[in-house]
Design an enzyme around this catalytic site. Structure first.
Site, mmCIF file in Angstrom:
data_model
loop_
_atom_site.group_PDB
_atom_site.id
_atom_site.type_symbol
_atom_site.label_atom_id
_atom_site.label_comp_id
_atom_site.label_asym_id
_atom_site.label_seq_id
_atom_site.Cartn_x
_atom_site.Cartn_y
_atom_site.Cartn_z
ATOM 1 N N GLY A 1 56.428 67.322 58.641
ATOM 2 C CA GLY A 1 56.734 67.373 57.159
ATOM 3 C C GLY A 1 57.796 68.531 56.899
ATOM 4 N N GLY B 1 53.564 69.782 61.623
ATOM 5 C CA GLY B 1 54.966 70.185 61.740
ATOM 6 C C GLY B 1 56.153 69.300 61.330
ATOM 7 N N CYS C 1 53.009 73.188 59.067
ATOM 8 C CA CYS C 1 51.889 72.310 58.280
ATOM 9 C C CYS C 1 51.217 71.612 59.599
ATOM 10 C CB CYS C 1 52.836 71.180 57.702
ATOM 11 S SG CYS C 1 53.725 70.027 58.425
ATOM 12 N N GLY C 2 50.167 70.404 59.138
ATOM 13 C CA GLY C 2 49.589 69.836 60.112
ATOM 14 C C GLY C 2 50.197 69.803 61.444
ATOM 15 N N ASP D 1 51.228 75.028 54.547
ATOM 16 C CA ASP D 1 50.440 74.290 53.749
ATOM 17 C C ASP D 1 49.113 74.225 54.345
ATOM 18 O OD1 ASP D 1 50.234 72.319 55.899
ATOM 19 O OD2 ASP D 1 50.809 70.761 54.671
HETATM 20 C C1 RB5 Z 1 48.254 67.306 56.214
HETATM 21 O O1 RB5 Z 1 47.910 66.803 55.061
HETATM 22 C C2 RB5 Z 1 49.523 67.020 56.653
HETATM 23 O O2 RB5 Z 1 49.822 65.649 56.144
HETATM 24 C C3 RB5 Z 1 50.643 67.951 56.519
HETATM 25 O O3 RB5 Z 1 50.220 69.172 56.668
HETATM 26 C C4 RB5 Z 1 51.694 67.682 57.459
HETATM 27 O O4 RB5 Z 1 51.329 67.485 58.779
HETATM 28 C C5 RB5 Z 1 52.849 66.721 57.158
HETATM 29 O O5 RB5 Z 1 53.743 66.770 57.990
#
Ligand code: RB5
Length: 152
Positions: free
Chosen positions: A71, A69, A66-67, A8
């Site tokens: 999510g 990891g 992701c930011g 993402d």
């Molecule tokens: C960034 O929006 C963040 O919430 C997403 O990338 C991620 O880290 C979620 O776990």
């Protein structure tokens, strides 16, 4: 190796160097997006399609970013057959495959830099599941949780 990849906006900064390194190492990559940096995008939209091809073995291994990891790892592990872990050090990157047949690696694009991410990915991809009786027994107990009867 055939690798599935997803990120993402939070992991987007690592996308280009990782894809470059994977191609240079001779891997083929299925890219599930994001295809551009959009701060409003949602990691499940990229990670779930990736997790499905990992589960169906259309790719050998998955990598999701992701930011943090966190999510991405939650989403991936909702798909039966996926064994995903959020890993930011080298020991678990190989032991997770060797002992636990990890098939999807999650990273935090806001946690690790490019060099460490590439090192962890190389260790993960170089590792092989050892398929001993005790590892198989443990994985069968985990896999049993994926059947409907196990929910109660
Ligand atoms: C960034 O929006 C963040 O919430 C997403 O990338 C991620 O880290 C979620 O776990």
């Amino acid at each position: 190796m055939h690798i599935g990849f997803a990120t993402d906006h939070g992991g987007y900064v690592l996308k280009e160097p990782i894809l470059k390194a994977l191609h240079e190492s001779g891997h083929t990559v299925n890219d599930f997006g994001a295809y551009e940096l959009d701060p409003g995008d949602d990691y499940p939209d990229f990670v779930i399609p990736l997790a499905k091809v990992v589960a169906s073995r259309q790719v050998d291994r998955g990598i999701a970013i992701c930011g943090s990891g966190v999510g991405a790892n939650f989403a991936a592990n909702k798909i039966p057959g996926v064994r995903s872990a959020l890993i930011h050090e080298s020991f678990s990157a190989h032991q997770g495959v060797e002992d636990d047949d990890m098939n999807l690696l999650c990273l935090g694009g806001r946690v690790v830099g490019v060099a460490l991410a590439l090192e962890i990915i190389q260790i993960y991809l170089d590792a092989h599941y050892l398929r001993t009786e005790r590892f198989e027994r443990r994985l069968a107990k985990v896999a049993a949780l994926e059947s409907k009867e196990s929910i109660t």
